[in-house]
Design an enzyme around this catalytic site. Structure first.
Site, short mmCIF file in Angstrom:
data_model
loop_
_atom_site.label_atom_id
_atom_site.label_comp_id
_atom_site.label_asym_id
_atom_site.label_seq_id
_atom_site.Cartn_x
_atom_site.Cartn_y
_atom_site.Cartn_z
N ARG A 126 0.84 -1.19 0.00
CA ARG A 126 0.00 0.00 0.00
C ARG A 126 0.87 1.24 0.00
O ARG A 126 1.97 1.25 0.56
CB ARG A 126 -0.91 0.04 1.24
CG ARG A 126 -2.25 -0.68 1.07
CD ARG A 126 -3.11 0.02 0.03
NE ARG A 126 -4.45 -0.56 -0.08
CZ ARG A 126 -4.80 -1.50 -0.95
NH1 ARG A 126 -3.88 -2.02 -1.74
NH2 ARG A 126 -6.04 -1.93 -1.02
N GLU A 131 -2.46 8.59 -4.27
CA GLU A 131 -3.00 8.07 -5.51
C GLU A 131 -4.32 8.77 -5.85
O GLU A 131 -5.12 9.04 -4.96
CB GLU A 131 -3.26 6.55 -5.39
CG GLU A 131 -2.00 5.74 -5.25
CD GLU A 131 -2.29 4.23 -5.12
OE1 GLU A 131 -3.41 3.80 -5.48
OE2 GLU A 131 -1.41 3.49 -4.66
N HIS A 169 -1.07 1.10 -9.76
CA HIS A 169 -1.84 0.20 -8.87
C HIS A 169 -2.54 -0.87 -9.70
O HIS A 169 -3.76 -1.04 -9.64
CB HIS A 169 -2.85 1.01 -8.07
CG HIS A 169 -3.24 0.35 -6.77
ND1 HIS A 169 -3.50 1.04 -5.63
CD2 HIS A 169 -3.42 -0.96 -6.45
CE1 HIS A 169 -3.81 0.21 -4.65
NE2 HIS A 169 -3.76 -1.02 -5.13
#
Length: 330
Positions: free
Chosen positions: A245, A274, A292
């Site tokens: 993460r 993000e 991602h």
């Protein structure tokens, strides 16, 4: 507010997903579907969820206490992701809202990508492709994009859950890599033997590994787990990869370690802020960064949505969640 069993539950699907996979929800529920695929603003999400009993979300939607207070009928939040740091789980638990996620179905696909990102970073594939496409390659050179080796090296995995163990299997069996690992809890001996992995404290792992891969979930305690001090402990020329993460890595410190040459390479599929990366990352040399996409195979993404649908139907039908998130503090 009590639930009326005679009325079909109202469910929000917050992003455009796979129409056929959502069909069971359409048949069982009153469905509101954001087909535009634009992320909802917090105000939009609150308005959409105000009268809903269920929500199918992605990692783009944030569920917090303020939203829950404005949506008193909400009974279940199903995120199609394995991570759930975008959901305030204690706030949901306090209000009796079930939270589910999508473990297991993406483990192997994410591990495949973890190996690809590691190899791509170690061998500077992204930078080499850009160099070629930009017309900069004029002659062969012995040192042109000469990276490190993965075969025969030592890989340290931080976060030895299912994804971490799947990466370990690929690296050990396929490339003869020695595996070290660090985990909040040490694996039982059978899993250690199966993974061919040796336990180390974090500092020891960083000092002994040629390459380090992060595969752990985000938590407040894990924020900037890898900062300037930890990067300094890593071997000169080593590689850092994060498929866990964003927020696990202090990004300015990582950029500085790449600029100084202390780190040989890095690969990030996740980052803070993000979808907008910190500009220091985009300016850093020998960094392979992706949006991602570790779970982004069509079969796996479909399976993630299907599991979220199944969780919603189970809970809204009066049953238990199939894959609830761990209870707070577990």
């Amino acid at each position: 507010m009590t639930h009326d069993p005679s009325r079909r539950p109202r469910v929000l699907v917050a992003r455009k997903l796979f129409d056929d996979v959502l069909q069971p929800l359409r048949e069982a529920c009153e469905l509101q579907y954001n087909e535009s695929d634009d992320s909802a603003t917090p105000q939009q999400l609150r308005a959409w969820l105000r009268d809903k009993q269920g929500a199918l979300i992605t990692g783009s939607e944030r569920i917090d206490g303020a939203l829950l207070d404005a949506c008193p009928e909400l009974r279940v939040v199903a995120t199609m992701t394995v991570g759930y740091d975008h959901v305030d789980v204690p706030a949901c638990a306090a209000r009796g809202v079930v939270v589910t996620h999508a473990p297991d179905v993406l483990d192997e696909t994410t591990a495949d990508f973890g190996m690809a990102l590691l190899l791509g970073a170690v061998r500077q594939i992204g930078a080499a492709e850009r160099y070629l496409r930009e017309g900069l390659w004029k002659r062969w050179s012995a040192e042109l994009f000469a990276g490190a080796d993965l075969h025969g090296s030592t890989l340290g995995i931080v976060g030895m859950g299912r994804i971490g163990r799947a990466v370990a299997r690929r690296a050990a069996l396929g490339l003869g890599v020695r595996i070290l690992y660090h985990n909040r809890r040490r694996l039982d001996p059978a899993l250690e033997r199966e993974s061919g992995a040796e336990y180390r404290g974090l500092d020891e792992l960083l000092r002994q590994s040629d390459h380090v891969l992060l595969a752990l979930p985000y938590s407040a305690e894990a924020r900037h787990l890898i900062g300037a001090a930890e990067l300094a402990h890593m071997r000169p020329g080593s590689t850092l990869v994060n498929i866990g993460r964003g927020g696990l890595v202090d990004e300015p410190a990582l950029a500085a370690a790449l600029h100084s040459g202390h780190l040989g390479a890095a690969g990030l599929d996740v980052f803070e802020g993000e979808p907008t990366p910190n500009p220091v990352l985009l300016d850093a040399p020998r960094l392979l960064i992706t949006p991602h996409i570790a779970s982004a195979s069509l079969p796996t993404r479909r399976a993630m949505v299907r599991l979220a649908v199944d969780n919603l139907l189970a809970v809204l039908g009066g049953g238990a969640a199939l894959t609830p998130v761990p209870a707070p503090g577990a």
